[in-house]
Design an enzyme around this catalytic site. Structure first.
Site, PDB file in Angstrom:
ATOM      1  N   GLY A  13       0.833  -1.193   0.000  1.00  0.00           N
ATOM      2  CA  GLY A  13       0.000   0.000   0.000  1.00  0.00           C
ATOM      3  C   GLY A  13       0.866   1.240   0.000  1.00  0.00           C
ATOM      4  O   GLY A  13       1.999   1.223  -0.468  1.00  0.00           O
ATOM      5  N   CYS A  14       0.340   2.313   0.538  1.00  0.00           N
ATOM      6  CA  CYS A  14       1.059   3.584   0.577  1.00  0.00           C
ATOM      7  C   CYS A  14       2.334   3.446   1.402  1.00  0.00           C
ATOM      8  O   CYS A  14       2.306   2.941   2.525  1.00  0.00           O
ATOM      9  CB  CYS A  14       0.160   4.655   1.186  1.00  0.00           C
ATOM     10  N   PHE A  15       3.443   3.923   0.856  1.00  0.00           N
ATOM     11  CA  PHE A  15       4.710   3.769   1.575  1.00  0.00           C
ATOM     12  C   PHE A  15       4.775   4.587   2.849  1.00  0.00           C
ATOM     13  O   PHE A  15       5.554   4.288   3.737  1.00  0.00           O
ATOM     14  CB  PHE A  15       5.923   4.006   0.690  1.00  0.00           C
TER      15      PHE A  15
END
Length: 184
Positions: A13-15
């Protein structure tokens, strides 16, 4: 004291979410947000967000193997994201948000596959794990403004609604694994 540093490269997902968690983890010596797995060199965040470069948002985690194992890094990875959703985490949808473990050695490859097999046998998740496991491709660091994003922007909307709850869950579930002064 001589440290043995190893690197893990993970996408889930989003880092910003992964980076915030691993920065708090005892034994981690560095975390960098970046991109891996795509077809162009030095992609920008804007290109990644378009979803057609093939890159995943990832974190590159350096850790001291005398203080934390690669398996521990992966167990936390599976606890902080949903490895059963293809190309998405919550409302973040696209191949850039895929669940992926980029391995740096045959030992890491075997460790990752063994852990996934164990999680599947134990039916830890209701649905099958779709996490990709493959040798690390070329990695590109993310732009400077993405590094330590949550630590610098805790009141930004996405951070408050998505990152903060994940970090809070992690801190509660893995309290014994936290560094003494989190959010380096």
């Amino acid at each position: 004291m001589l440290m043995t540093i190893e690197t893990a490269t993970l996408g889930g997902g989003c880092f910003w979410c992964l980076e915030a968690v691993y920065l708090d983890l005892e034994g981690v010596t560095g975390v960098e947000s970046g991109y891996a797995g795509g077809q162009i060199r030095n992609p920008s965040y804007e290109q990644i967000c378009e979803g057609n470069t093939g890159h995943a948002e990832v974190v590159k985690i350096d850790f001291d193997t005398d203080r934390i194992s690669y398996r521990d890094i992966l167990q936390i990875f599976f606890a902080i994201h949903d490895p059963t959703t293809l190309n998405r985490q919550g409302n973040d949808v696209g191949t850039q948000y895929r669940s992926v473990i980029y391995t740096h050695s045959e030992v890491q490859q075997a460790t990752a596959q063994t852990l996934i097999d164990e999680l599947e046998r134990q039916r830890v998740f209701d649905d099958p794990i779709v996490t990709e496991v493959m040798a690390v491709p070329e990695y590109f660091p993310g732009e400077a403004y993405h590094q330590r994003y949550f630590a610098r922007n805790p009141y930004q909307g996405y951070c408050m609604m998505v990152v903060a709850p994940k970090v809070a869950k992690f801190r509660k579930q893995f309290a014994s694994r936290l560094i003494k002064s989190p959010a380096r």
